[in-house]
Scaffold this active site. Sequence first.
Site, PDB file in Angstrom:
ATOM      1  N   GLY A  35       0.759  -1.250   0.000  1.00 11.48           N
ATOM      2  CA  GLY A  35       0.000   0.000   0.000  1.00 11.48           C
ATOM      3  C   GLY A  35       0.784   1.291   0.000  1.00 11.48           C
ATOM      4  O   GLY A  35       0.211   2.356  -0.243  1.00 11.48           O
ATOM      5  N   GLU A  57       3.985  -6.802   1.990  1.00  6.95           N
ATOM      6  CA  GLU A  57       3.645  -7.181   0.607  1.00  6.95           C
ATOM      7  C   GLU A  57       3.699  -5.955  -0.310  1.00  6.95           C
ATOM      8  O   GLU A  57       2.710  -5.604  -0.948  1.00  6.95           O
ATOM      9  CB  GLU A  57       2.227  -7.767   0.559  1.00  6.95           C
ATOM     10  CG  GLU A  57       1.990  -8.977   1.445  1.00  6.95           C
ATOM     11  CD  GLU A  57       0.514  -9.380   1.514  1.00  6.95           C
ATOM     12  OE1 GLU A  57      -0.344  -8.672   0.931  1.00  6.95           O
ATOM     13  OE2 GLU A  57       0.221 -10.395   2.160  1.00  6.95           O
ATOM     14  N   PRO A  58       4.849  -5.286  -0.398  1.00  4.08           N
ATOM     15  CA  PRO A  58       4.884  -4.092  -1.232  1.00  4.08           C
ATOM     16  C   PRO A  58       4.850  -4.440  -2.713  1.00  4.08           C
ATOM     17  O   PRO A  58       5.364  -5.488  -3.118  1.00  4.08           O
ATOM     18  CB  PRO A  58       6.241  -3.467  -0.878  1.00  4.08           C
ATOM     19  CG  PRO A  58       7.107  -4.639  -0.542  1.00  4.08           C
ATOM     20  CD  PRO A  58       6.180  -5.615   0.152  1.00  4.08           C
ATOM     21  N   GLY A  59       4.232  -3.597  -3.490  1.00  9.99           N
ATOM     22  CA  GLY A  59       4.213  -3.772  -4.938  1.00  9.99           C
ATOM     23  C   GLY A  59       4.672  -2.482  -5.585  1.00  9.99           C
ATOM     24  O   GLY A  59       5.825  -2.306  -5.970  1.00  9.99           O
ATOM     25  N   CYS A  62     -10.819   3.195 -29.601  1.00 11.38           N
ATOM     26  CA  CYS A  62     -12.114   3.830 -29.850  1.00 11.38           C
ATOM     27  C   CYS A  62     -12.880   4.049 -28.555  1.00 11.38           C
ATOM     28  O   CYS A  62     -13.921   3.425 -28.320  1.00 11.38           O
ATOM     29  CB  CYS A  62     -12.915   2.972 -30.810  1.00 11.38           C
ATOM     30  SG  CYS A  62     -11.974   2.670 -32.292  1.00 11.38           S
ATOM     31  N   TYR A  79       1.323  -1.981 -12.132  1.00 10.25           N
ATOM     32  CA  TYR A  79      -0.036  -2.019 -12.658  1.00 10.25           C
ATOM     33  C   TYR A  79      -0.101  -1.423 -14.068  1.00 10.25           C
ATOM     34  O   TYR A  79      -1.077  -0.793 -14.453  1.00 10.25           O
ATOM     35  CB  TYR A  79      -1.013  -1.309 -11.695  1.00 10.25           C
ATOM     36  CG  TYR A  79      -0.895  -1.839 -10.291  1.00 10.25           C
ATOM     37  CD1 TYR A  79      -1.341  -3.117  -9.988  1.00 10.25           C
ATOM     38  CD2 TYR A  79      -0.277  -1.096  -9.277  1.00 10.25           C
ATOM     39  CE1 TYR A  79      -1.191  -3.639  -8.709  1.00 10.25           C
ATOM     40  CE2 TYR A  79      -0.129  -1.614  -7.992  1.00 10.25           C
ATOM     41  CZ  TYR A  79      -0.586  -2.886  -7.721  1.00 10.25           C
ATOM     42  OH  TYR A  79      -0.432  -3.395  -6.468  1.00 10.25           O
TER      43      TYR A  79
HETATM   44  N1  LLP Z   1      -1.298  -7.102  -0.854  1.00  8.41           N
HETATM   45  C1  LLP Z   1      -2.587  -7.225  -1.250  1.00  8.41           C
HETATM   46  C2  LLP Z   1      -3.442  -8.181  -0.557  1.00  8.41           C
HETATM   47  C3  LLP Z   1      -3.074  -6.427  -2.285  1.00  8.41           C
HETATM   48  O1  LLP Z   1      -4.350  -6.540  -2.645  1.00  8.41           O
HETATM   49  C4  LLP Z   1      -2.210  -5.496  -2.931  1.00  8.41           C
HETATM   50  C5  LLP Z   1      -2.712  -4.659  -4.019  1.00  8.41           C
HETATM   51  C6  LLP Z   1      -0.864  -5.429  -2.505  1.00  8.41           C
HETATM   52  C7  LLP Z   1      -0.450  -6.231  -1.456  1.00  8.41           C
HETATM   53  C8  LLP Z   1       0.124  -4.490  -3.127  1.00  8.41           C
HETATM   54  O2  LLP Z   1      -0.256  -3.165  -2.936  1.00  8.41           O
HETATM   55  P1  LLP Z   1       0.737  -1.961  -3.345  1.00  8.41           P
HETATM   56  O3  LLP Z   1       1.949  -2.031  -2.467  1.00  8.41           O
HETATM   57  O4  LLP Z   1       1.102  -2.139  -4.775  1.00  8.41           O
HETATM   58  O5  LLP Z   1      -0.066  -0.758  -3.118  1.00  8.41           O
HETATM   59  N2  LLP Z   1      -4.452  -1.386  -9.934  1.00  8.41           N
HETATM   60  C9  LLP Z   1      -4.345  -0.368  -8.911  1.00  8.41           C
HETATM   61  C10 LLP Z   1      -3.782  -0.916  -7.637  1.00  8.41           C
HETATM   62  C11 LLP Z   1      -4.545  -2.105  -7.091  1.00  8.41           C
HETATM   63  C12 LLP Z   1      -3.929  -2.680  -5.862  1.00  8.41           C
HETATM   64  C13 LLP Z   1      -4.495  -4.007  -5.555  1.00  8.41           C
HETATM   65  N3  LLP Z   1      -3.928  -4.651  -4.406  1.00  8.41           N
HETATM   66  C14 LLP Z   1      -3.522   0.787  -9.458  1.00  8.41           C
HETATM   67  O6  LLP Z   1      -3.111   0.758 -10.615  1.00  8.41           O
HETATM   68  O7  LLP Z   1      -3.340   1.794  -8.763  1.00  8.41           O
END
Ligand code: LLP
Length: 422
Positions: free
Chosen positions: A239, A274-276, A343, A372
């Site tokens: 997050g 769980e960073p993304g 389109c 993403y």
């Molecule tokens: N853990 C869980 C359970 C999650 O659902 C997510 C993201 C993450 C970790 C990683 O979150 P992060 O660190 O990346 O914020 N498509 C959207 C973001 C959707 C996130 C979904 N869950 C966008 O493009 O902003």
Amino acid sequence: MHFFQYKGKKLFAEDTDIAQIASDVGTPFYLYSYKTLIRHYNAFENGVKLLPHMVCYSVKANSNITILKIFINKGWGLDIVSGGELYRALMSGCPPNKIVFSGVGKTDEEIRRAIQAGILMFNVESSQELEEIHKVANHIGEIARISLRVNPDIDPETHPYIATGLFKNKFGIPYSEVKEIYKKANNLSNIEVVGISCHIGSQIIQLQPFIDAFKKLKELYFDLKKMGIEIKYIDLGGGLGIPYKEEEKPPHPEEYGSNIAKEASDVDATFIFEPGRVIVGNAGVLITRVLFTKDGADRRFVVVDAGMNDLIRPSLYNSFHQVLPVIKKGGKETVSDLVGPICETGDFFAKNRKMPNFEKGDLVAILGAGAYGFSMSSNYNSRPRIPEILVKEDKFWVIRVRESEEDLIRGENIPDHFKEEQ
Ligand code: LLP
């Protein structure tokens, strides 16, 4: 911080001239910087170093197996949400005991495969899911390790589509019900309770929601202890936001980690993160070429060869991505819309924004596209998905090739019945 910088008038990825890559591989394409990934890996590890921890990078942010492998090589595990992500994790060589499985809708087949692979734990999102995991584990004579994903009802103050920790969201188990479900889980023969988890949302740019969520989890941790349930893992999800705009100041991983650590001194558990986005977001750009410009009655349109099928974030969340010329030409800027060829009116990357006076043939870099971006891309308008390129210093590799038109119809067939006119 990232390593997409100008050298003179040319935009480089580390020590590689982006225009050169474009002439080698064609446009559009995603471009990732290895050095940026490693920089973010180090920043995150350093940020949480005061806590006993394991990082499980969130596969959905960028699922390319080379990207996964880079983190696996560094010792990270993975957070997955589907059988497909389990497959990617195992194919990239992730040790199964470093995989956590999140998500609100796991199928029996996904559950069985994950148990048999020997994953660390399922983050369970409902009482029914718990029963199902127990049933599957019992059927195959295995024990499934679980944590319950708690919905702490905390407002992460982000885009409503990516807020997950409020009662009105579909995620997690309401805080008020969770202890009952822990009790139930603890009595199931083929379930081993090992953790507590939560994930309150994405692109969070304040620290407080994370602290508030952790405080709730900590309270639960001690309540469970009193109930005789020992928690080994506290999974705080992902997050952390990133600066899509230069002036945005999301909490640094250091600030995040040290503040959690301050609250966690009396907790004896391993923390899972769980960073993304914070790892891959600014490590990727989308490179596209201007097809046409149109001076409309109302504004200027710059039509590029990438579309919303390649990067859907602006259309879906109205998100901001910085736009840069790959070769600076100087001259005056104009207010334009940067749009794709699809389109749909929602097919845009930037709206009503001051940008260089792009002309036909110019290369454009769309920043902050590493998370993403490709992972949410599609074949809409029957457009082959674009390649992914990884740069390290002055070398680059194609880590996913451009799809072909044959790829577009793979798996489709015309039944004999329809081969001739009826
Ligand atoms: N853990 C869980 C359970 C999650 O659902 C997510 C993201 C993450 C970790 C990683 O979150 P992060 O660190 O990346 O914020 N498509 C959207 C973001 C959707 C996130 C979904 N869950 C966008 O493009 O902003």
